[in-house]
Scaffold this motif. Structure first.
Motif, mmCIF file in Angstrom:
data_model
loop_
_atom_site.group_PDB
_atom_site.id
_atom_site.type_symbol
_atom_site.label_atom_id
_atom_site.label_comp_id
_atom_site.label_asym_id
_atom_site.label_seq_id
_atom_site.Cartn_x
_atom_site.Cartn_y
_atom_site.Cartn_z
ATOM 1 N N GLU A 188 0.831 -1.208 0.000
ATOM 2 C CA GLU A 188 0.000 0.000 0.000
ATOM 3 C C GLU A 188 0.862 1.253 0.000
ATOM 4 O O GLU A 188 0.563 2.241 -0.679
ATOM 5 C CB GLU A 188 -0.919 -0.005 1.219
ATOM 6 N N PHE A 189 1.944 1.217 0.786
ATOM 7 C CA PHE A 189 2.859 2.351 0.878
ATOM 8 C C PHE A 189 3.453 2.675 -0.491
ATOM 9 O O PHE A 189 3.439 3.837 -0.938
ATOM 10 C CB PHE A 189 3.968 2.026 1.878
ATOM 11 N N ARG A 190 3.978 1.665 -1.168
ATOM 12 C CA ARG A 190 4.632 1.898 -2.463
ATOM 13 C C ARG A 190 3.622 2.373 -3.510
ATOM 14 O O ARG A 190 3.937 3.256 -4.333
ATOM 15 C CB ARG A 190 5.347 0.638 -2.927
ATOM 16 N N LYS A 191 2.422 1.847 -3.482
ATOM 17 C CA LYS A 191 1.401 2.279 -4.422
ATOM 18 C C LYS A 191 1.033 3.744 -4.190
ATOM 19 O O LYS A 191 0.877 4.520 -5.140
ATOM 20 C CB LYS A 191 0.159 1.385 -4.288
ATOM 21 N N LYS A 192 0.897 4.111 -2.927
ATOM 22 C CA LYS A 192 0.551 5.497 -2.593
ATOM 23 C C LYS A 192 1.680 6.449 -2.976
ATOM 24 O O LYS A 192 1.434 7.538 -3.500
ATOM 25 C CB LYS A 192 0.270 5.599 -1.089
ATOM 26 N N MET A 193 2.918 6.049 -2.726
ATOM 27 C CA MET A 193 4.048 6.883 -3.108
ATOM 28 C C MET A 193 4.109 7.065 -4.618
ATOM 29 O O MET A 193 4.396 8.163 -5.115
ATOM 30 C CB MET A 193 5.353 6.260 -2.611
ATOM 31 N N MET A 198 1.875 11.371 -1.301
ATOM 32 C CA MET A 198 2.220 10.976 0.056
ATOM 33 C C MET A 198 3.706 11.217 0.278
ATOM 34 O O MET A 198 4.487 11.304 -0.665
ATOM 35 C CB MET A 198 1.883 9.500 0.303
ATOM 36 N N GLY A 199 4.087 11.294 1.530
ATOM 37 C CA GLY A 199 5.483 11.492 1.861
ATOM 38 C C GLY A 199 5.798 12.953 2.104
ATOM 39 O O GLY A 199 4.948 13.841 2.004
ATOM 40 N N VAL A 225 12.942 6.870 -1.626
ATOM 41 C CA VAL A 225 12.165 6.767 -0.401
ATOM 42 C C VAL A 225 11.947 5.298 -0.065
ATOM 43 O O VAL A 225 11.758 4.472 -0.961
ATOM 44 C CB VAL A 225 10.810 7.509 -0.541
ATOM 45 N N GLU A 226 12.001 4.994 1.227
ATOM 46 C CA GLU A 226 11.771 3.636 1.713
ATOM 47 C C GLU A 226 10.881 3.685 2.948
ATOM 48 O O GLU A 226 10.966 4.636 3.746
ATOM 49 C CB GLU A 226 13.086 2.941 2.072
ATOM 50 N N PRO A 227 10.032 2.665 3.153
ATOM 51 C CA PRO A 227 9.207 2.633 4.365
ATOM 52 C C PRO A 227 10.014 2.208 5.582
ATOM 53 O O PRO A 227 11.015 1.492 5.470
ATOM 54 C CB PRO A 227 8.144 1.589 4.026
#
Length: 331
Positions: A188-193, A198-199, A225-227
């Protein structure tokens, strides 16, 4: 300037509310109106919405025109959105009403690299109105651009600048915690980025300001960017994040001149981060290292926006950046 400066708050989320409370504390400022598109806030007393402790007799309106139908103002504190396509109509609307603007919109802080045409349009509108527009905040607007630039005043030579901002996001407002991906899966994080909404916003703006001010040619800009993942359950008033899910992010930006990397900006914000500080390292003559602790982003952004009001009102008309103004101090 004689008399009190009359202020409208445009956007009454957590930052706008904090800004409003600070305006109420300042004897040289007068809060005269508030604008927000949230139906739950429109029609309510602004004192109630910003939690000032009392009703102020000022009703929040859904449109700026409705505020100006009831009162006049000198400056608008604009605290709505980070992204150019969303805030540009608001900025132009304010310019048409001929009021100075202090905004916390990150992409407006130094837009000449990424949005030159839109920046030129806003600059022209401001000059036509005879008013000034400034976007500022803790970052961009201070920690990764204005402050390191100020430190170069005592340098004979600057070879490289590094800024590291690491935050315990558990101390920040709910929307900020959401903005760094709290509670998401990695997918989800990578898709949003990838969607670009986001970020942290502002690394390219800070890079542009530093390079342009120091007379450096930016030949390449890189960012990644990395989570940051939870190792155990993490809870805040806004999120409950199990182990393995996202509690924040790490972002890095590098700006290169013809001679190689000149600027490195590292930003990390994570829930329950044990480290919470900002470090500026300047390599050159002399070598400098400055560390700050306690720069809570929400508090600092509200303060610098309010403290900038009088400098902006005294400035020449146009779209300004922090490097265009005299030192901003507590005012």
């Amino acid at each position: 300037m004689e008399g009190k400066t009359r202020v409208i708050i445009y956007g009454l989320g957590p930052i706008g509310s904090s800004v409003a409370r600070l305006v109420l504390e300042r004897p040289n400022l007068e809060l005269v109106g508030g604008v927000d598109i949230d139906p739950a806030k429109v029609g309510k007393d602004i004192g109630q919405v910003v939690e000032s402790g009392k009703n102020l007799g000022i009703v929040i309106q859904g449109k700026l025109s409705r505020v100006l139908g009831k009162t006049e103002a000198d400056v608008v504190l604009h605290t709505t959105n980070s992204y150019f396509d969303l805030f540009t109509p608001q900025i132009l609307e304010i310019m048409e009403s001929k009021m100075d603007i202090v905004s916390t919109s990150e992409e407006l802080s130094f837009p000449w690299l990424t949005y030159p045409e839109q920046a030129t349009k806003i600059d022209a509108a401001a000059k036509k109105a005879g008013k000034s527009v400034l976007a500022t905040g803790v970052n961009p607007g201070f920690l990764m651009d204005a402050l390191p630039l100020s430190l170069t005043a005592i340098c004979r030579r600057v070879d490289h600048i590094e800024v590291r901002r690491i935050q315990n996001a558990s101390k920040r407002r709910g929307p900020f915690q959401a903005k760094i991906g709290s509670g998401m899966t990695v997918e989800e994080f990578r898709k949003k980025m990838d969607g670009g909404r986001m970020g942290h916003v502002g690394l390219v703006e800070s890079t542009g300001m530093v390079f342009h001010t120091l007379g450096k040619k930016l030949v390449r800009f890189e960012t990644k960017v990395e989570p940051v993942l939870a190792e155990q359950l993490v809870e805040t008033p806004y999120f409950k994040v199990p182990a393995g899910r996202v509690i924040g992010l790490k972002q890095e930006a590098c700006g290169y001149s013809d001679q190689g990397e000149f600027l490195n900006l590292f930003f990390k914000a994570a829930l329950d981060s044990p480290e919470d500080q900002d470090t500026i390292i300047i390599s050159g003559e002399p070598n400098l290292k400055v560390t700050l602790q306690g720069t809570n982003g929400d508090t600092a952004t509200s303060a610098i926006a309010v403290n900038a009001i009088q400098r902006v009102r005294a400035a020449a008309p146009g779209l300004l950046t922090m490097r265009d103004l005299p030192f901003i101090t507590l005012s």
